[in-house]
Design an enzyme around this catalytic site. Structure first.
Site: not given
Length: 875
Positions: A291-292, A294-295, A328, A331
């Site tokens: 997945g990923a 969202e930093n 993302e 986010h």
């Protein structure tokens, strides 16, 4: 038994706690383990990774503020060795501190001996830690580039793994600024949340890279990625946007780069608060986690969820990467600019990002029909939420394991579904006005749902808080029963509600405030709020075909009386797309719940033979696939497969095996979907085509279109002999990208031959396989070989758990038998988890076990109906 009582007690306490209205955000009242008398203001950290040894050293000075006198400072640390600690400031000389590490609580404490007066101080720390193989905190990823072995380092911190890289106040309400410096090899490039502020060469052939300070943010958003990386960039609305890849992959960066530009512009406009950072990097890494993440300013993706090769990737990958990208980037506002106060409100991050991503996808790519896809995707969570083991959208979180467990489809998909229903009821413009006010008021801060509902209620003038509480604090959802009568030329429609369940009747007698649109097909519809058990409304005439929830925005099931159902079913092929799909999905669900017979669904499906929509076909084939799985090893299975072949072949014949000029992207995907359905059902022509195309592909990969490649390799994998299996393995070894490796590797896990399945299982614990794929491989094989996969998982438990990230750890064993319909597997799995894991893992095990028992009951009920239902549909 002790665990059973404990879980039951928690559930009762949960029901009582969440039934009360939630208060707006207050830092002092926010749940969490850490005391709130000391807060961090700025972390100034310097890390020195040893990439070869998989270790790191660090130094950190944390500016803290003491809010009230305290004789103890407590923060988080996990798997770190604290080598030095000191306190400075407040007019006192530097004072050495003795660290007190609690491995179980993952805390680092310092006893001061006497109260520390309110004011600002500096906490100085020296420490060391491990660069992990699994995706927790700071981790490493090994990969090949140009035939050479390479390694990069990256981070994933959510929900509670920042403490594995830095001693931090690792709870979301403790927002602070971060200033990172890292020493890395001269050949590396490094990326973090903010741009590089300073870069200098070191005497030992390394370099020191310092990043600008971040805004105030929670610790789980900190990011660091370093390796031999490449970057392409562009600007949008004053922000530098970059796509970062390992060497040789920038050719797949053009689409995500343009998509990010479009999304940033769209979100800036929608939210009314511009993206506040100087840059936004989209960082694609080859493995490490799925997945990923969202930093803020440096989103990290498994490369298969970001990169799109316009020559080799099918449309489904283009669509996936856009949707993940949209989630993302959303986010950056929902979650980063405004953050949920505690993990019980995780859905404020994830549900909203999912909802916003669908809205953005509809805006930029209406040809993908994302809202229709959303109806089909919603089915999975509607089935989960119709069982006694479900939980509310807002669910009590007491520890880190429970926080990790909250990342599930209830949080994401039900949260998204509720918001779609709420927006439709409130209206798009008032809803957006409320969101804008919420963002403006709470930026750089934390919130609870009460803050959001207050903003939307004020903007819309509708009873949002009451309606929302019903849907977010109660588990489950209602079944809406619909009946009608024509009286004096006017239609009287009676609507009633009860909780819908697949396993057993709900004892709680719950009610919801349900926004219902009632109208006629292709006509107007009006909203009514059903807040009681039943109500009757009157339409001006009896003309037209009655329909409830025509756009399928509601998170509920509908059961029409027989005459109303027959009127809709008789016009099924001419119904609008959402109405047509919802009629199918609700009918299937009523069959699986035992409320109607199987023949009703099969007869309805028979009317969809010329169906044009991909999402509708996916729904039909998913449900028929469920029936096929229930019949594994039973005499009904050949009957089901023959029905599938007879049903699919006419539509596939119109599409043909080869693409035609003018085919839409949807038609190209539908061709592959139907070919795969034929092959799974045992159609000899489809299986032969797949094998022939794979033979050609090995000599010339361009000979198979990207759209048909998944059909080809999955079919070859499912029916593989030793030679075909070896050929797939060769493709895995030669893969240059995660997309390619995952495609061929996933096909190998479909294999029906138990001996080859054993070989596939061994891949899961091979050091050549990325850690993030280990449990995925075992659970995938478990769908076809549950006993074999379970024995393997138990024998290799420690290795599999070591490879799992925080979110996957408690699901690793239960997922192996999650697709079974044999109650024996539920008993076996629950007993094992209960004996070897803690109570939070047992909660997940019981959810999976409940699903297995539900399917076992459905098998016993539905298989005796199969022969008559299929024969009737084919007459």
């Amino acid at each position: 038994m002790r665990h059973q009582k404990t879980v039951a007690a928690v559930a009762l306490a949960l029901a009582g706690t969440l039934a009360r209205a939630e208060a707006p955000f207050s830092f002092a009242d926010t749940p969490g383990k850490l005391p709130k008398d000391v807060i961090p203001l700025l972390y100034d950290a310097h890390l020195v990774p040893d990439v070869k040894a998989d270790t790191f050293r660090g130094q950190q000075r944390v500016e803290i503020e003491v809010l009230r006198p305290t004789s103890r400072i407590v923060l988080n640390a996990a798997n770190l060795q604290i080598e030095r600690a000191a306190l400075l400031g407040g007019g006192m000389a530097e004072r050495a501190l003795t660290p007190i590490l609690d491995d179980k609580q993952e805390t680092l404490a310092f006893d001061l001996g006497a109260p520390l007066a309110p004011g600002r101080y500096t906490l100085a720390l020296s420490f060391s830690g491990q660069i992990n193989r699994e995706g927790r905190g700071l981790f490493q990823v090994g990969y090949k580039a140009g035939g050479a072995e390479k390694k990069l380092i990256a981070t994933t911190m959510e929900p509670s793994d920042a403490r594995r890289m830095l001693p931090t106040w690792d709870e979301p309400a403790f927002r602070a600024r971060f200033k990172l410096t890292v020493d890395v090899p001269a050949s590396f490039k490094a990326y973090s949340n903010t741009p590089v502020e300073k870069q200098e060469k070191l005497a030992n052939g390394a370099q020191r890279i310092s990043f600008a300070p971040t805004p105030k943010m929670p610790s789980y958003l900190v990011v660091l990625v370093a390796g031999e990386l490449e970057r392409v960039s562009a600007r949008q609305d004053g922000v530098e946007i970059g796509v970062v890849t390992t060497a040789g992959k920038l050719g797949s960066a053009a689409f995500p780069l343009q998509a990010t530009k479009d999304l940033l512009r769209y979100y800036n406009n929608y939210f009314g608060v511009p993206y506040p950072l100087a840059k936004l990097d989209q960082i694609a890494i080859p493995g490490g986690f799925n997945g990923a993440m969202e930093n803020w300013g440096g989103i990290v993706y498994n490369e298969s969820t970001l990169l799109y090769d316009p020559v080799k990737s099918p449309e489904s990958v283009k669509k996936l990467t856009f949707e993940v990208n949209a989630h993302e980037v959303a986010h950056q506002w929902f979650g980063n600019l405004v953050t949920m106060a505690w993990w019980d409100n995780l859905w404020l991050n994830e549900g909203f990002a999912s909802w916003m991503a669908a809205k953005a996808t509809e805006h930029f790519h209406p040809e993908w029909r994302p809202y229709l896809d959303g109806i089909a995707e919603r089915e999975g969570v509607l089935n989960l939420d119709a069982r006694k083991t479900t939980h509310p959208i807002q669910t009590r979180i007491d520890n880190e394991e429970q926080a990790a467990g909250a990342f599930d489809s209830i949080t994401y998909v039900k949260g998204q579904g509720f918001l779609r229903m709420l927006e439709a009821y409130v209206g798009e413009d008032p809803f957006r006005k409320g969101i804008r006010a919420y963002m403006a008021k709470h930026q750089y801060s934390n919130t609870t749902t009460a803050d959001l509902w207050a903003a939307i209620e004020k903007a819309s003038g509708k009873p949002v808080a009451k309606l929302a509480a019903d849907w977010t604090t109660q588990p489950g959802y209602p079944l809406i029963s619909v009946s009608q009568a024509c009286v004096d030329g006017k239609r009287q429609v009676t609507l009633s509600q009860e909780q819908f369940r697949l396993d057993e009747p709900a004892p709680e007698n719950r009610l919801w405030t349900v926004p219902l649109q009632v109208g006629t097909v292709a006509g107007r519809a009006w909203y009514t709020l059903l807040a009681n058990r039943s109500t009757t409304i009157t339409q001006g005439s009896c003309e037209g075909t009655l329909v409830v929830d025509p756009h399928s925005t509601g998170f509920f099931r509908i059961q029409y009386d027989r005459a109303s159902f027959d009127a809709l079913a008789g016009n099924a092929a001419r119904l609008p797309d959402p109405t047509r799909l919802k009629l199918l999905t609700d009918t299937w669900s009523l069959v699986t719940a035992g409320r109607i017979q199987l023949d009703a669904y099969v007869a309805l499906v028979a009317k969809y033979g010329d169906e044009p929509r991909l999402a509708v076909w996916e729904s039909i084939l998913s449900n028929l696939g469920t029936l096929d799985n229930l019949a594994r090893g039973e005499p009904e299975r050949p009957l089901i497969r023959r029905f599938v072949i007879n049903f699919v072949q006419p539509r596939f014949a119109k599409l043909g095996w080869e693409p035609k000029a003018g085919d839409s992207p949807e038609e190209r995907q539908l061709r592959a979907l139907l070919a795969g359905a034929l092959a799974r059902a045992g159609d000899e022509r489809a299986i032969r085509e797949a094998r022939q195309r794979f033979a050609r592909y090995q000599a010339d990969p361009a000979s198979v279109s990207p759209e048909m490649l998944d059909f080809v390799v999955n079919t070859v994998g499912r029916y593989a002999d030793g030679a075909a299996y070896a050929a797939l393995g060769k493709q895995v070894a030669a893969a240059r990208t995660d997309e390619e490796r995952n495609r061929f590797g996933a096909a190998m896990t479909l294999v029906q031959d138990p001996a080859l399945a054993a070989s596939a299982l061994n891949m899961a614990v091979s050091p050549e396989i990325p850690a993030n794929l280990s449990t995925v491989i075992v659970s995938s094989i478990g769908r076809e070989h549950p006993d074999q996969a379970w024995e393997f998982a138990v024998a290799h438990r420690d290795a599999l758990l070591k490879s799992a990230d925080a979110v996957g750890r408690n699901r690793a064993l239960a997922s192996v038998v999650a697709g079974s319909s044999d109650a024996r597997h539920a008993d076996m799995m629950e007993q094992y988890v209960g004996q070897n894991f803690g109570p939070d893992a047992l909660v997940e095990a019981r959810r999976v076990g409940n699903g297995i028992r539900v399917r076992a009951a459905q098998k016993a009920r539905l298989l005796p109906q199969v022969r008559a239902a299929l024969q009737a549909a084919q007459q």
